[in-house]
Design a protein around this motif. Sequence first.
Motif, mmCIF file in Angstrom:
data_model
loop_
_atom_site.group_PDB
_atom_site.id
_atom_site.type_symbol
_atom_site.label_atom_id
_atom_site.label_comp_id
_atom_site.label_asym_id
_atom_site.label_seq_id
_atom_site.Cartn_x
_atom_site.Cartn_y
_atom_site.Cartn_z
ATOM 1 N N VAL A 113 14.604 -9.042 10.730
ATOM 2 C CA VAL A 113 15.593 -9.598 9.800
ATOM 3 C C VAL A 113 15.005 -9.698 8.387
ATOM 4 C CG1 VAL A 113 16.889 -11.675 9.185
ATOM 5 C CG2 VAL A 113 16.896 -10.858 11.542
ATOM 6 N N ILE A 114 13.818 -10.266 8.276
ATOM 7 C CA ILE A 114 13.179 -10.425 6.963
ATOM 8 C C ILE A 114 12.836 -9.067 6.367
ATOM 9 C CG2 ILE A 114 11.181 -11.374 5.756
ATOM 10 C CD1 ILE A 114 11.095 -13.605 7.810
ATOM 11 N N PHE A 115 12.321 -8.153 7.214
ATOM 12 C CA PHE A 115 11.938 -6.816 6.758
ATOM 13 C C PHE A 115 13.143 -6.068 6.204
ATOM 14 C CE2 PHE A 115 10.687 -2.386 7.193
ATOM 15 C CZ PHE A 115 9.343 -2.401 6.830
ATOM 16 N N ASN A 116 14.270 -6.098 6.921
ATOM 17 C CA ASN A 116 15.488 -5.426 6.469
ATOM 18 C C ASN A 116 16.012 -6.007 5.169
ATOM 19 O OD1 ASN A 116 15.562 -3.625 8.586
ATOM 20 N ND2 ASN A 116 17.021 -4.801 9.808
ATOM 21 N N LYS A 117 15.869 -7.312 5.021
ATOM 22 C CA LYS A 117 16.354 -7.961 3.805
ATOM 23 C C LYS A 117 15.505 -7.591 2.602
ATOM 24 C CE LYS A 117 17.567 -12.495 1.914
ATOM 25 N NZ LYS A 117 17.616 -13.953 2.172
ATOM 26 N N VAL A 118 14.182 -7.543 2.783
ATOM 27 C CA VAL A 118 13.283 -7.289 1.669
ATOM 28 C C VAL A 118 13.257 -5.814 1.276
ATOM 29 C CG1 VAL A 118 10.841 -7.298 0.975
ATOM 30 C CG2 VAL A 118 11.829 -9.288 2.126
ATOM 31 N N GLU A 119 13.420 -4.905 2.235
ATOM 32 C CA GLU A 119 13.295 -3.476 1.932
ATOM 33 C C GLU A 119 14.374 -2.977 0.983
ATOM 34 O OE1 GLU A 119 13.883 -0.432 4.770
ATOM 35 O OE2 GLU A 119 15.411 -1.510 5.898
ATOM 36 N N LYS A 120 15.476 -3.719 0.846
ATOM 37 C CA LYS A 120 16.541 -3.308 -0.061
ATOM 38 C C LYS A 120 16.136 -3.428 -1.527
ATOM 39 C CE LYS A 120 20.152 -4.935 3.121
ATOM 40 N NZ LYS A 120 21.295 -5.857 3.277
ATOM 41 N N SER A 121 15.286 -4.402 -1.817
ATOM 42 C CA SER A 121 14.982 -4.680 -3.239
ATOM 43 C C SER A 121 13.506 -4.841 -3.530
ATOM 44 C CB SER A 121 15.710 -5.960 -3.666
ATOM 45 O OG SER A 121 15.324 -7.049 -2.851
ATOM 46 N N PHE A 122 12.634 -4.527 -2.556
ATOM 47 C CA PHE A 122 11.200 -4.805 -2.751
ATOM 48 C C PHE A 122 10.618 -3.980 -3.895
ATOM 49 C CE2 PHE A 122 10.626 -0.827 -0.633
ATOM 50 C CZ PHE A 122 9.387 -0.371 -1.013
ATOM 51 N N ILE A 123 11.177 -2.792 -4.152
ATOM 52 C CA ILE A 123 10.607 -1.913 -5.171
ATOM 53 C C ILE A 123 10.685 -2.553 -6.552
ATOM 54 C CG2 ILE A 123 12.663 -0.625 -5.853
ATOM 55 C CD1 ILE A 123 9.201 0.856 -4.988
ATOM 56 N N ASP A 124 11.598 -3.527 -6.715
ATOM 57 C CA ASP A 124 11.737 -4.224 -8.010
ATOM 58 C C ASP A 124 10.686 -5.298 -8.197
ATOM 59 O OD1 ASP A 124 14.025 -2.731 -8.593
ATOM 60 O OD2 ASP A 124 15.308 -4.148 -7.504
ATOM 61 N N THR A 125 10.049 -5.733 -7.106
ATOM 62 C CA THR A 125 9.091 -6.819 -7.211
ATOM 63 C C THR A 125 7.656 -6.370 -7.002
ATOM 64 O OG1 THR A 125 9.407 -7.352 -4.868
ATOM 65 C CG2 THR A 125 10.767 -8.533 -6.444
ATOM 66 N N SER A 185 0.805 -1.222 0.000
ATOM 67 C CA SER A 185 0.000 0.000 0.000
ATOM 68 C C SER A 185 0.840 1.276 0.000
ATOM 69 C CB SER A 185 -0.942 0.008 1.207
ATOM 70 O OG SER A 185 -0.204 -0.054 2.420
ATOM 71 N N ASN A 186 2.144 1.170 0.316
ATOM 72 C CA ASN A 186 2.997 2.365 0.366
ATOM 73 C C ASN A 186 4.117 2.334 -0.661
ATOM 74 O OD1 ASN A 186 2.068 3.850 3.019
ATOM 75 N ND2 ASN A 186 2.198 1.678 3.554
ATOM 76 N N ALA A 187 3.955 1.523 -1.698
ATOM 77 C CA ALA A 187 5.011 1.387 -2.712
ATOM 78 C C ALA A 187 5.325 2.717 -3.385
ATOM 79 C CB ALA A 187 4.589 0.355 -3.757
ATOM 80 N N ASN A 188 4.316 3.541 -3.656
ATOM 81 C CA ASN A 188 4.550 4.824 -4.326
ATOM 82 C C ASN A 188 5.384 5.764 -3.469
ATOM 83 O OD1 ASN A 188 3.047 4.039 -6.549
ATOM 84 N ND2 ASN A 188 1.134 4.836 -5.730
ATOM 85 N N ILE A 189 5.103 5.781 -2.163
ATOM 86 C CA ILE A 189 5.867 6.649 -1.257
ATOM 87 C C ILE A 189 7.303 6.142 -1.126
ATOM 88 C CG2 ILE A 189 6.017 7.563 1.084
ATOM 89 C CD1 ILE A 189 3.037 7.207 1.355
ATOM 90 N N PHE A 190 7.454 4.844 -0.974
ATOM 91 C CA PHE A 190 8.787 4.274 -0.795
ATOM 92 C C PHE A 190 9.679 4.511 -2.008
ATOM 93 C CE2 PHE A 190 7.242 0.816 2.385
ATOM 94 C CZ PHE A 190 7.139 1.796 3.356
ATOM 95 N N GLY A 191 9.062 4.577 -3.182
ATOM 96 C CA GLY A 191 9.838 4.753 -4.406
ATOM 97 C C GLY A 191 10.251 6.186 -4.664
ATOM 98 N N LYS A 192 9.761 7.140 -3.878
ATOM 99 C CA LYS A 192 10.026 8.559 -4.152
ATOM 100 C C LYS A 192 10.892 9.244 -3.098
ATOM 101 C CE LYS A 192 5.692 9.215 -6.693
ATOM 102 N NZ LYS A 192 4.365 9.876 -6.699
ATOM 103 N N VAL A 193 10.783 8.823 -1.856
ATOM 104 C CA VAL A 193 11.480 9.525 -0.786
ATOM 105 C C VAL A 193 12.017 8.523 0.219
ATOM 106 C CG1 VAL A 193 9.374 9.805 0.570
ATOM 107 C CG2 VAL A 193 11.273 11.383 0.929
ATOM 108 N N TYR A 194 13.153 8.885 0.828
ATOM 109 C CA TYR A 194 13.734 7.987 1.818
ATOM 110 C C TYR A 194 13.284 8.356 3.229
ATOM 111 C CZ TYR A 194 16.813 5.762 5.079
ATOM 112 O OH TYR A 194 17.280 5.037 6.139
ATOM 113 N N PHE A 195 12.969 7.343 4.002
ATOM 114 C CA PHE A 195 12.790 7.422 5.450
ATOM 115 C C PHE A 195 12.814 5.983 5.940
ATOM 116 C CE2 PHE A 195 8.597 7.240 3.519
ATOM 117 C CZ PHE A 195 7.963 6.239 4.224
ATOM 118 N N PRO A 196 13.076 5.754 7.202
ATOM 119 C CA PRO A 196 13.107 4.366 7.704
ATOM 120 C C PRO A 196 11.777 3.672 7.428
ATOM 121 C CG PRO A 196 13.957 5.886 9.359
ATOM 122 C CD PRO A 196 13.375 6.728 8.274
ATOM 123 N N ARG A 197 11.818 2.597 6.696
ATOM 124 C CA ARG A 197 10.579 1.926 6.279
ATOM 125 C C ARG A 197 9.778 1.402 7.461
ATOM 126 N NH1 ARG A 197 11.411 4.857 2.141
ATOM 127 N NH2 ARG A 197 12.589 3.954 0.397
#
Length: 285
Positions: free
Chosen positions: A272-284, A111-123
């Motif tokens: 652990v899982i959240f940190n791993k996925v947040e690096k590349s989730f925008i590609d999926t 639900s927050n993919a658009n925000i995550f793709g535009k600006v940085y803040f701790p997910r």
Amino acid sequence: MDVHSEEKWTIEIGPHRSVFNIDLRELWHYRDLLLLMVRRDFVAFYKQTILGPIWFFIQPLLTTLMYLLIFGRIAKLSTDGVPGILFYLAGVTCWTYFSESLIKTSDTFISNANIFGKVYFPRLIIPLSVVVSNLIRLGIQVILFLLIFGYYLFFTKENVRPTQALYLLPLLIILMALLSLGLGIIFSALTTKYRDLRFLLTFGIQLLMFATPVVYPLSMAPEKYKWLIIANPFTGIIETFRYAFLGSGSFSWLYLGYSCLATVVILGIGIVIFNKVEKSFIDTV
């Protein structure tokens, strides 16, 4: 001399070096954003409604009355000798906070993919804001519970007796928040790849309620299957909550200790899982 070599950056944004990393100082630095998100979630809930925040009282009250009719009057399930409305309202209050926090945090990446793709803040700010905003709702519903509890305590002769376990109430609230956060961020990370999990969670949370002593006491569970219910980390939390206020329930330091340990483990796995996925989730997504 190369001019670029002398440049000094004030902020450098990059992926975490370790999936075990959680920068609490960074989360604190973005506390204003967290409060803004909390306000947004809280206001959005009753915006453009006629009754507004009154819905926070109506929903648990109607749910409790429905449970009282179906499970108390028709199915005649035991309430450990305490008034049915208090027994069910205690369960509904705890379960509503946990289930809604879990469902909403599980939708963090989608639900927050658009925000995550535009600006940085701790997910992690997004799921934290959900858990905190729901704490406001929990507080309002606890007030409703206390009003009805106070009536039975002072104006009736019903078997209602608060215990010293009331001191554990802050711990119980923290456990509910962290458990829902941990499970929620696990599902939020997994749903970036497996969208079917969103439907599974919505369906599964309804079934999980019946594997948790929400509409029945733990003492009523058959010995053959009791261990399955105790294995649910939320069981120790909800039983302690009932015992604290009503003097009924299967309170045990062992059950509560297990809930604490399970919550820490689940939250750790979730981070652990959240940190791993947040690096590349925008590609999926």
